[in-house]
Every structure is written in structure tokens, then in C-alpha cells.
Scaffold this motif. Structure first.
Motif, PDB file in Angstrom:
ATOM      1  N   ILE A 211      31.301  27.661  46.557  1.00 14.87           N
ATOM      2  CA  ILE A 211      31.444  28.301  45.551  1.00 14.87           C
ATOM      3  C   ILE A 211      32.129  28.900  45.214  1.00 14.87           C
ATOM      4  CG2 ILE A 211      30.871  29.347  43.365  1.00 14.87           C
ATOM      5  CD1 ILE A 211      28.019  28.107  44.429  1.00 14.87           C
ATOM      6  N   GLY A 212      33.491  29.594  44.429  1.00 17.12           N
ATOM      7  CA  GLY A 212      34.615  30.182  44.332  1.00 17.12           C
ATOM      8  C   GLY A 212      34.819  31.097  43.360  1.00 17.12           C
ATOM      9  N   GLY A 213      34.694  32.482  43.449  1.00 18.90           N
ATOM     10  CA  GLY A 213      34.685  33.150  41.980  1.00 18.90           C
ATOM     11  C   GLY A 213      36.057  33.968  41.841  1.00 18.90           C
ATOM     12  N   VAL A 214      36.123  34.550  41.062  1.00 16.14           N
ATOM     13  CA  VAL A 214      37.632  35.430  40.791  1.00 16.14           C
ATOM     14  C   VAL A 214      36.945  36.828  39.969  1.00 16.14           C
ATOM     15  CG1 VAL A 214      39.960  35.788  40.205  1.00 16.14           C
ATOM     16  CG2 VAL A 214      39.154  34.067  41.235  1.00 16.14           C
ATOM     17  N   TYR A 215      36.974  37.799  40.253  1.00 18.66           N
ATOM     18  CA  TYR A 215      36.602  38.598  39.508  1.00 18.66           C
ATOM     19  C   TYR A 215      37.657  39.767  39.364  1.00 18.66           C
ATOM     20  CZ  TYR A 215      32.108  38.242  41.262  1.00 18.66           C
ATOM     21  OH  TYR A 215      30.444  37.217  41.524  1.00 18.66           O
ATOM     22  N   ILE A 216      37.386  40.229  37.834  1.00 15.33           N
ATOM     23  CA  ILE A 216      39.307  40.998  37.397  1.00 15.33           C
ATOM     24  C   ILE A 216      38.194  42.631  37.001  1.00 15.33           C
ATOM     25  CG2 ILE A 216      40.910  41.452  36.023  1.00 15.33           C
ATOM     26  CD1 ILE A 216      40.618  38.723  36.200  1.00 15.33           C
ATOM     27  N   ASP A 217      38.462  43.549  37.680  1.00 11.81           N
ATOM     28  CA  ASP A 217      37.541  44.775  37.035  1.00 11.81           C
ATOM     29  C   ASP A 217      35.720  44.622  37.812  1.00 11.81           C
ATOM     30  OD1 ASP A 217      40.057  45.406  36.825  1.00 11.81           O
ATOM     31  OD2 ASP A 217      40.103  45.117  34.404  1.00 11.81           O
ATOM     32  N   GLU A 218      36.308  43.813  38.970  1.00 10.55           N
ATOM     33  CA  GLU A 218      34.384  44.275  39.061  1.00 10.55           C
ATOM     34  C   GLU A 218      33.606  42.756  37.890  1.00 10.55           C
ATOM     35  OE1 GLU A 218      33.539  43.942  41.882  1.00 10.55           O
ATOM     36  OE2 GLU A 218      35.744  44.731  42.445  1.00 10.55           O
ATOM     37  N   LYS A 219      34.084  42.160  37.314  1.00  6.78           N
ATOM     38  CA  LYS A 219      33.660  41.186  36.136  1.00  6.78           C
ATOM     39  C   LYS A 219      33.983  39.461  36.031  1.00  6.78           C
ATOM     40  CE  LYS A 219      32.653  39.558  31.401  1.00  6.78           C
ATOM     41  NZ  LYS A 219      33.092  40.153  29.923  1.00  6.78           N
TER      42      LYS A 219
END
Length: 305
Positions: free
Chosen positions: A216-224
Motif C-alpha cells: 500500500i502506498g499513500g501520499v501525505y500533504i501537510d500530514e493529511k
């Protein structure tokens, strides 16, 4: 001819290793040959199966009295025999004409179906898109100039604010919250139902993380969390299968970054990527073609006359 003695079985997680054995007998490079996909969608598409001396045969019921099947899981040389057993089950037990979906071209060639008995219909809706994995990691050359521009724009705009992370079931609640928010951006009620079924399937995969060999991969922007994807790898085909890929479409370049970075970090040596079909949706088709597949895995429907 002796009567068919069939023991229909439900798909259970306890049978994963058994099913895996049959899935390995023949590898047509279709998303439908990805066992993880079967478990992910088993609530949405209720399917049972029975075993023969040389293979596994599917029996699916859409709930309105309509029955259908897909290509038996068996060796190529046993396909004809298992196809005829499937036909017998439909004709003699269900008293229905055989309808077989998602048939790959190689299977069709092996079956050599007589035209007076069957209609064969090409189904572009379910053709899988297969890509060169290295090209999706780097977006090289003229063909990918637009994708590279979007990717670079993302990196510039969110410099110092974004991060990619390989995730586990420990982040399940974050993922579920993101998917629910992503769903709200879709207006079509029917699409909501499909998304709900997909979310249910993702929950199931995460509940049995120890069994399924996925990443599983995820991208966080400003920790969201703003993007999320799942993929698994078939060593036999040197193929990554991507059944799930979601991102905040309002963020330019996010999809390109997710696509590239997931392959870089999770599957750095894989040669090919199957990004599944476009479901006949014009916008999705345009998007998948814009990534320049090296080929499409064609599929057909077989209908007994």
C-alpha cells in the motif's frame, strides 16, 4: 454419460492457498487472474466454484436468475475439457445456456469454438491496460512530456509539504476516512454503490494483511492523506497489478506522483504494470490511453446459441 456430481463451494479466506494453486496453472495476464481481485470483489459479485479432476470452475449468480461464469482455472491443455464441463453444468444442472465473460484471446484460440454453437463478442469495456513499468517510474521522452510537467508542478507547488509512505493496516482508519471523503466528490449514486463495495473489499484485504502479498502506498500533504493505492506483484509474469488508485483530483500532478513513486518504492524492479480496465467510461479510457500502454489484454464474451 454419467451425471455431474458437483460440490459447489463458497469463496473463503481459509481456501486462499487452494485457490492460489489453481490460479498458478495458467497465467493470461488479466486483472481477473489476480487472486486478490477475486477476494476484494467477492461480496459485490457473489461467485461459487467447484473442482474437477484437472481444474476449477466458476459459477456466478447475479441475483435475478442470471448465471454466468469466467475462464476455468486449469492448465492450457486442460482448458477444452473444463470448458465442456462448465457447459454441461449450465445445461444439465442450471438448465441455462452457457455465458462466459472475461475470456482472454489465448483461451479463445485454445477452445476453437464452432461458430454454429457459440457467439463470441469482443468486450472492449474490460480490456486491461498493460504498461512498461520503467516508463511510469520516469515518464521519459515526448510521449510523457505532459505527465512529467504535471509531476514537476506538483513537486514545486508542494515542496517540503508532501511525503510518500508505504502503509499497513495500522493506518486503516486514515485510509477509510480518505476514501469516504473521496467518495463525496462523486455525484453519481451508482458510482457511490461501487465505491462502497470497493471500500468493503479494501477493508477485507487489510483485515487479512498477513495472507495477501500486497503493498500500500499513500501520499501525505501537510500530514493529511491525499492519495492512496494498492498493488501486488506476480513473479511469473513480472507484472504489478494495481486494483486501487485514488487521489485528490484537485491537486495537479498528484496522480502522476502517486503512480511514479509507488512503483519506485514498492516495486523498483518490476517490468510491467497492469492497471486494469476502464469500465467503458470515456474519461477513464482517455486517461489510461494517455499513459501509453504497451498493449491491451483483450477480453471476449462467449454465449452459447
Amino acid at each position: 454419460m454419467t451425471a455431474l456430481n458437483v460440490n459447489l463451494r463458497e469463496i473463503k479466506i481459509e481456501d486462499y492457498k487452494l485457490l492460489e494453486t489453481y490460479y498458478h496453472l495458467r497465467r493470461p495476464e488479466t486483472a481477473d487472474s489476480n487472486l486478490m481481485d477475486l477476494y476484494m470483489w467477492m461480496e459485490q459479485y457473489p461467485t461459487k466454484y467447484f473442482l474437477t479432476d484437472s481444474g476449477l470452475i466458476w459459477v456466478a449468480n447475479s441475483g435475478d436468475g442470471t448465471y454466468y461464469t469466467s475462464v476455468p482455472c486449469c492448465r492450457e491443455e486442460d482448458l477444452q475439457e473444463n470448458f465442456l464441463t462448465t457447459k454441461r453444468y449450465f445445461n444439465e444442472v442450471l438448465h441455462k445456456k452457457l455465458v462466459m465473460y472475461l475470456v482472454d484471446r489465448k483461451a479463445l484460440a485454445s477452445l476453437e469454438l464452432p461458430e454454429e454453437e457459440y457467439v463470441v463478442v469482443p468486450d472492449r469495456t474490460y480490456a486491461d491496460y498493460v504498461y512498461d513499468a520503467e516508463k511510469l517510474r520516469r515518464f521519459p521522452g515526448k510521449n510523457y512530456h505532459g505527465k512529467k510537467n504535471h509531476l514537476n508542478a506538483f513537486r514545486r507547488t508542494y515542496e517540503g509539504r508532501y511525503r510518500f509512505s508505504l502503509m499497513t493496516s495500522e493506518q486503516e482508519q486514515e485510509i477509510m476516512d480518505f476514501l469516504e471523503e473521496w467518495k463525496q466528490g462523486k455525484e453519481d449514486t451508482k458510482e457511490h454503490e461501487l465505491i462502497d463495495a470497493e471500500i468493503q473489499g479494501i477493508r477485507f484485504l487489510m483485515k487479512h494483511e498477513d495472507i495477501f502479498q500486497y503493498k500500500i502506498g499513500g501520499v501525505y500533504i501537510d500530514e493529511k492523506l491525499q492519495a492512496f493505492t494498492i498493488g501486488n506483484y506476480s513473479e511469473i509474469e513480472d507484472m504489478v497489478y494495481i486494483p486501487v488508485e485514488k487521489a485528490n483530483s484537485k491537486i495537479r500532478g498528484l496522480y502522476q506522483y502517486l503512480c511514479s513513486e509507488f512503483l519506485i518504492q514498492a516495486f523498483p524492479n518490476a517490468g510491467k504494470v497492469n492497471r486494469e480496465d476502464d469500465m467503458g467510461l470515456e474519461g477513464l479510457r482517455k486517461s489510461k490511453l494517455s499513459y501509453h500502454p504497451i498493449y491491451l489484454v483483450e477480453k471476449y464474451t462467449i454465449i452459447q446459441k
